[in-house]
Structures are given as C-alpha cells and as structure tokens.
Design a protein around this motif. Structure first.
Motif, PDB file in Angstrom:
ATOM      1  N   ASP A  94     -10.037  22.510  18.019  1.00 43.91           N
ATOM      2  CA  ASP A  94     -10.097  20.928  18.333  1.00 43.91           C
ATOM      3  C   ASP A  94     -11.894  20.668  18.307  1.00 43.91           C
ATOM      4  N   VAL A  95     -11.752  19.421  17.977  1.00 43.39           N
ATOM      5  CA  VAL A  95     -13.472  18.964  18.011  1.00 43.39           C
ATOM      6  C   VAL A  95     -13.304  17.354  18.760  1.00 43.39           C
ATOM      7  N   VAL A  96     -14.646  16.984  18.857  1.00 44.66           N
ATOM      8  CA  VAL A  96     -14.518  15.837  19.436  1.00 44.66           C
ATOM      9  C   VAL A  96     -14.625  14.763  18.090  1.00 44.66           C
ATOM     10  N   PRO A  97     -14.560  13.410  18.527  1.00 44.24           N
ATOM     11  CA  PRO A  97     -14.699  12.446  17.152  1.00 44.24           C
ATOM     12  C   PRO A  97     -16.049  12.613  16.821  1.00 44.24           C
ATOM     13  N   GLU A  98     -16.420  12.017  15.406  1.00 44.87           N
ATOM     14  CA  GLU A  98     -17.757  12.480  14.693  1.00 44.87           C
ATOM     15  C   GLU A  98     -18.607  11.338  15.212  1.00 44.87           C
ATOM     16  N   GLY A  99     -18.252  10.133  15.646  1.00 42.47           N
ATOM     17  CA  GLY A  99     -19.296   9.222  16.066  1.00 42.47           C
ATOM     18  C   GLY A  99     -19.841   8.360  14.794  1.00 42.47           C
ATOM     19  N   GLU A 100     -21.179   8.000  15.068  1.00 44.75           N
ATOM     20  CA  GLU A 100     -21.815   7.572  13.745  1.00 44.75           C
ATOM     21  C   GLU A 100     -23.217   8.013  13.636  1.00 44.75           C
ATOM     22  N   GLY A 101     -23.694   7.676  12.309  1.00 51.02           N
ATOM     23  CA  GLY A 101     -25.151   7.832  11.896  1.00 51.02           C
ATOM     24  C   GLY A 101     -25.410   9.399  11.331  1.00 51.02           C
TER      25      GLY A 101
ATOM     26  N   GLU B 261     -32.081  23.924  19.070  1.00 52.32           N
ATOM     27  CA  GLU B 261     -31.845  22.252  19.020  1.00 52.32           C
ATOM     28  C   GLU B 261     -30.363  21.879  19.488  1.00 52.32           C
ATOM     29  N   GLU B 262     -30.388  21.062  20.446  1.00 51.40           N
ATOM     30  CA  GLU B 262     -28.874  20.874  20.993  1.00 51.40           C
ATOM     31  C   GLU B 262     -28.239  19.994  20.048  1.00 51.40           C
ATOM     32  N   VAL B 263     -27.107  20.399  19.391  1.00 52.68           N
ATOM     33  CA  VAL B 263     -26.349  19.610  18.081  1.00 52.68           C
ATOM     34  C   VAL B 263     -25.042  19.554  18.360  1.00 52.68           C
ATOM     35  N   ALA B 264     -24.409  20.133  19.510  1.00 52.27           N
ATOM     36  CA  ALA B 264     -22.984  19.949  19.817  1.00 52.27           C
ATOM     37  C   ALA B 264     -22.770  18.496  20.320  1.00 52.27           C
ATOM     38  N   HIS B 265     -21.722  18.003  19.752  1.00 51.75           N
ATOM     39  CA  HIS B 265     -21.066  16.571  19.773  1.00 51.75           C
ATOM     40  C   HIS B 265     -22.123  15.496  19.406  1.00 51.75           C
ATOM     41  N   GLN B 266     -23.112  15.975  18.557  1.00 53.38           N
ATOM     42  CA  GLN B 266     -24.039  14.902  18.100  1.00 53.38           C
ATOM     43  C   GLN B 266     -23.806  14.796  16.556  1.00 53.38           C
ATOM     44  N   LYS B 267     -24.320  13.891  16.054  1.00 49.87           N
ATOM     45  CA  LYS B 267     -24.212  13.579  14.476  1.00 49.87           C
ATOM     46  C   LYS B 267     -24.940  14.824  13.904  1.00 49.87           C
ATOM     47  N   ASP B 268     -25.038  15.037  12.584  1.00 49.49           N
ATOM     48  CA  ASP B 268     -25.174  16.167  11.789  1.00 49.49           C
ATOM     49  C   ASP B 268     -25.239  17.559  12.696  1.00 49.49           C
ATOM     50  N   GLU B 269     -24.475  17.683  13.161  1.00 50.12           N
ATOM     51  CA  GLU B 269     -23.988  18.759  13.915  1.00 50.12           C
ATOM     52  C   GLU B 269     -24.113  20.034  12.744  1.00 50.12           C
ATOM     53  N   TYR B 270     -24.635  21.194  12.952  1.00 44.28           N
ATOM     54  CA  TYR B 270     -24.642  22.336  12.085  1.00 44.28           C
ATOM     55  C   TYR B 270     -24.810  23.613  12.777  1.00 44.28           C
ATOM     56  N   ILE B 271     -24.575  24.551  12.108  1.00 46.52           N
ATOM     57  CA  ILE B 271     -24.833  26.070  12.612  1.00 46.52           C
ATOM     58  C   ILE B 271     -25.633  26.838  11.459  1.00 46.52           C
ATOM     59  N   LEU B 272     -26.588  27.377  11.750  1.00 47.49           N
ATOM     60  CA  LEU B 272     -27.495  28.430  10.736  1.00 47.49           C
ATOM     61  C   LEU B 272     -26.857  29.446  10.344  1.00 47.49           C
ATOM     62  N   ILE B 273     -26.617  29.821   9.120  1.00 50.63           N
ATOM     63  CA  ILE B 273     -25.839  30.734   8.646  1.00 50.63           C
ATOM     64  C   ILE B 273     -26.507  32.059   8.959  1.00 50.63           C
TER      65      ILE B 273
ATOM     66  N   VAL C 248     -27.263   6.964  21.895  1.00 56.24           N
ATOM     67  CA  VAL C 248     -27.454   8.263  21.099  1.00 56.24           C
ATOM     68  C   VAL C 248     -26.578   9.309  21.735  1.00 56.24           C
ATOM     69  N   SER C 249     -25.412   9.692  20.887  1.00 58.40           N
ATOM     70  CA  SER C 249     -24.538  10.700  21.554  1.00 58.40           C
ATOM     71  C   SER C 249     -25.340  11.984  22.056  1.00 58.40           C
ATOM     72  N   ALA C 250     -24.573  12.687  23.131  1.00 60.78           N
ATOM     73  CA  ALA C 250     -25.003  14.095  23.370  1.00 60.78           C
ATOM     74  C   ALA C 250     -23.787  14.602  24.253  1.00 60.78           C
TER      75      ALA C 250
ATOM     76  N   MET D   1     -18.429  12.978  26.393  1.00 59.77           N
ATOM     77  CA  MET D   1     -19.853  12.548  25.286  1.00 59.77           C
ATOM     78  C   MET D   1     -20.493  11.378  25.731  1.00 59.77           C
ATOM     79  N   VAL D   2     -21.950  11.377  25.561  1.00 58.49           N
ATOM     80  CA  VAL D   2     -22.579  10.329  26.072  1.00 58.49           C
ATOM     81  C   VAL D   2     -22.266   9.077  24.926  1.00 58.49           C
ATOM     82  N   PRO D   3     -21.740   8.197  25.365  1.00 56.74           N
ATOM     83  CA  PRO D   3     -21.305   6.889  24.282  1.00 56.74           C
ATOM     84  C   PRO D   3     -22.447   6.511  23.500  1.00 56.74           C
TER      85      PRO D   3
END
Length: 463
Positions: free
Chosen positions: A90-97, A431-443, A261-263, A216-218
């Motif tokens: 499961d994941v948190v909602p995507e948010g905006e931006g 970089e902290e990207v979980a629960h944030q816009k443009d979440e990614y993982i390096l291959i 800014v979500s976090a 999530m930070v709203p």
C-alpha cells in the motif's frame, strides 16, 4: 563466505531487468486504501497489487497463501524456524506538484519514479528477488539453509498495519527477520507511534478541510467562510505568505487555500504544514468571539509551527531516541464538530500515560475532547542483539560505512512482528523522498539493496 557472496551477487545482476520491471509494474497500481469489498479489506487497487505479487511468487516457485486479502505469504522450505521478510504494497496518496506521472513508473536518469518507489514497493521487490536467489541456489545444492524462507506482503502499513494484526492472529511469529522499509545501517529502535484527535463543538458557519493522512505533513488546507477578501489578502501579504496562500470567491463563497510541503509524518521538520499556515492567517482574520475562535487560540498557542510538542507541554526527549515529534496531519469539520488529527512519535523511554495526562489537562481549558485513535508502544533492541549484529555486519561489508544503529520516529512493520527490525533501503545522507512528490529510487540502490538483503537472509538462515 566470499564464494557464496559472489554467487548471490551474480544471480542478482542477472535479474536486473526483472527487478526493474516488477518495480515499475507495481508502481503502476495506485494501491491507496479505498472502500472495502469481499476479500478486499482495503480496496480493489491494493488487492490488485497483492494478486500481482501472488502470481509472481507462484511463478518463482514459492508456496503461497493468501490471507483473505489482508496479507500474502510466500514460503520456501519446511523447517520449524524461519527467516521472514515483510514488505508492504500500500502507498499514501500522491499529493500534488509532481513533475512526472506518479503512477507510471517512469525510468529516467538512473531512477525509477513513482509513488511507492522507495516506500515500499522497490525495496520489497529487491528483497523478494534476493530471497528467490537463495531459493534457487539451495535447490541447486550450492548453499545450505537451516531455516525456511518466508516473505510476507502486507496491505495496510500506511493505514495502521491492520493487515499484520490479522495475519499474525493466524500465522506464527518469525524466528528472525526484517522489513525493508526504513534506513540503513539497521534500526534498533522505533519511537512510540500515537494518533489522537482533538474534537470540539463549533458553530456551523464555516467549512475547513486539510491533509490526507495523519502520517503525512499536509500540503493543502481549504477554508470556506464569511470574511472580507481584501482583509484576508492584506493579512497574507503582511505575514509574507503570498506564495503559500490564495484567496478567491467561488459560486458565491469566499475561500482561502493554503499550500504546504508534504513530508513523512515522522519528519515534519522537513515539510511545511498547510494547516498551520491556515491557522496563522485565521488568527487575525477570524474576529468573532465564538467557539471556533477558542479553537484558533488553542491551535496557535499549543501547536502552531512547533513539531516537537513543546507548546503542548509534551516535549519529551531521551538519549536513546532523541526528541518527541508531532505532526498536525488532518483537519475536518463534520457539521458542528471540528476534528484535528495529530500524529506523535514519542521517545522509547516515555510512556503513553504521561503524554495522555498532560494533553488532557491542556485541552480541558478549551472545552476540547481528546480521542485516542491508536497507540503502539516503542520498540528497542540492544546493539549486541544477534539480529542487529548480523544485519550491521552485512551492511558494512557492502558499504564500509561505520554509521551506528539507529532509532527512528517512523513506524514500521517491526512493531507488529516479534524478532523483526527495519533494515534499509535509505542510506545516510540520502534525500528524503518517501511520502513526497517525485518519489524515486535509484536503480543502482535497488540492485545494491537486493544484494544486501540476499546476503543478510542467507547469513540469518544458515545459522
């Protein structure tokens, strides 16, 4: 040992395309909690992700068991003791931006982008293929395992881990294991996880809504009421919030929207709270002497932009785990009832009873009701524990990083399973990207994690 490590690493490199493609496949499923249905307790999308993993595990040769849509178990071996890995789908909602579509699994610049890429679909896939490699090598008689291998896919980590509670009412606790859902080098402790609500009767003369989850930070808050638009704009400008708030009229209604800014809720200091921006504006804008005015005063006096609970008189701290952390995650109005949802991560040496007593004393002065939603006590392993020592050794063999074991504010599946700790995927300095816009993982990180996880599972299973 070096020979086995070389065997494992080569097998994982050969599976690189599969690891990437499976991660992308899962990201494409918007597995956010939704309305339940028969055998789909958290909605169809989450169940789709679970069935995808069930088919994958069957194709990889694991024995599988679906626990009524709450969890999926994949097993290799029949020994009494086991090594268990627990990931969540499961994941948190995507948010905006977002700059890329959040559910397409875009691959570019050596990264896989999408909600769940790092929390927790990518790491779950990395660990699964790591476990598969050990199964394959054991079947080929190239390694020997004294413990069976078990992988558990959960479906409600972001919503309270009801999936694991259901699962462990029906399945044995692990002998030993980990969840790939936090940080390296290894998590030896997790702060207490607390969610509660402040509820207050207010006049039915306005509407307010903000935030999507307590953890999530709203990044957005909307207020609708009767007020002077020009005055609101002046207040916003005076506070330097022109880029954080907008005022407009719509269908005869006057509206303010604040943007934050979500976090992750365990790291609120890395975000900007849209609800707090709203109450900062309302402090000057709302001049009526009513119950909502009392709530505005309470919010700005005892919460505001404070993320350590100090204004609420619960700013606890200890040497093992650091400061208490507080996130005002959601606000909503239900007719004449205003409800604010708070998420607190409290130190391992602090008790829930201490927090509850203090908070209730504060809110009674404002005629606010305190409602407990959930409380999960802290988790802590000593540094010389077998599991901590083993995982730390494997991590250091791959990274030469001597960072010490961590205690975190984030809550993981380790709380709901005995003899389990969180292990990766984030490394010091990431970089902290979980629960944030443009979440990614390096291959490259995805592949390194798969190797670390496979070697860790082997080390735990051969003992």
């Amino acid at each position: 040992m070096d020979e086995v490590k070389a065997l494992i690493d080569k097998e994982i490199e050969d599976l690189k395309d599969d690891i990437i493609n499976t991660t992308v496949q899962l990201i494409k499923i918007r597995s956010v909690e939704d309305m339940p249905a028969p055998n789909m307790p958290f909605g169809k999308a989450i169940n789709d992700a679970l069935l995808t993993c069930e088919n994958l595990c069957k194709n990889l040769g694991f024995e599988t068991k679906n626990y009524d849509g709450y969890a999926l178990e994949a097993v290799y071996g029949n020994q009494d003791e086991d090594v268990c890995v627990i990931g969540h789908l499961d994941v948190v909602p995507e948010g905006e931006g977002w700059s890329v579509p959040p559910y397409e699994g875009v691959v570019k610049d050596g990264k896989i982008f999408g909600r769940g890429a790092v929390d927790d679909k990518g790491p779950t896939v990395a660990a699964l293929y790591g476990m598969y490699v050990l199964k394959k090598l054991a079947e080929e008689k190239k390694i020997s395992l004294k413990r069976k291998l078990r992988f558990v896919f959960g479906t409600n980590e972001e919503g309270g881990s009801k999936c694991l509670q259901y699962y462990f009412e029906r399945a044995k606790y692990p002998t030993v294991g980990f969840t790939p859902d936090a940080d390296f080098p290894v998590i030896q402790g997790e702060k207490g996880f607390l969610v509660f609500e402040f509820a207050k009767d207010v006049e039915d003369t306005f509407e307010i809504e903000g935030g999507q989850r307590p953890n999530m930070v709203p990044d957005r808050c909307r207020f609708e009421g009767s007020f002077d638009v020009q005055k609101a704009k002046e207040i916003i400008a005076k506070k330097g919030l022109n880029d954080k708030a907008e005022v407009f009229e719509e269908a005869g209604k006057t509206i303010i929207v604040t943007k934050g800014v979500s976090a992750h809720g365990s790291l609120p200091f890395k975000g900007e709270n849209a609800i707090s921006y709203m109450f900062d504006i309302l402090d000057e804008l709302w001049t009526k002497e009513d119950e909502f005015r009392r709530f505005i005063d309470f919010y700005n006096t005892h919460i505001g932009f404070d993320v350590f609970g100090e204004k609420l008189s619960i700013g606890f701290e200890d040497e093992k785990s650091g400061k208490l952390v507080l996130n005002a995650g959601m606000i909503r109005k239900e007719k004449d009832k205003l409800i604010l949802t708070i998420n607190v991560r409290y130190p391992v040496d602090t008790s829930y009873d201490e927090i509850e007593k203090i908070v209730k004393e504060v809110v009674q002065n404002y005629n606010i009701e305190y409602r407990l939603v959930t409380n999960v006590p802290p988790l802590y392993f000593e540094a010389d524990h077998f599991l901590i020592r083993t995982l730390l050794e494997v991590y250091r063999e791959f990274t030469n990083d001597d960072t010490q074991p961590l205690v975190i504010g984030g809550g993981t599946y380790a709380r709901w399973a005995k003899n389990v700790v969180a292990f990766g995927p984030n490394m010091p300095g990431d970089e902290e990207v979980a629960h944030q816009k443009d979440e990614y993982i390096l291959i490259d990180r995805l592949m390194l994690c798969s190797k670390i996880y496979a070697n860790a599972i082997y080390r735990l299973a051969k003992e």
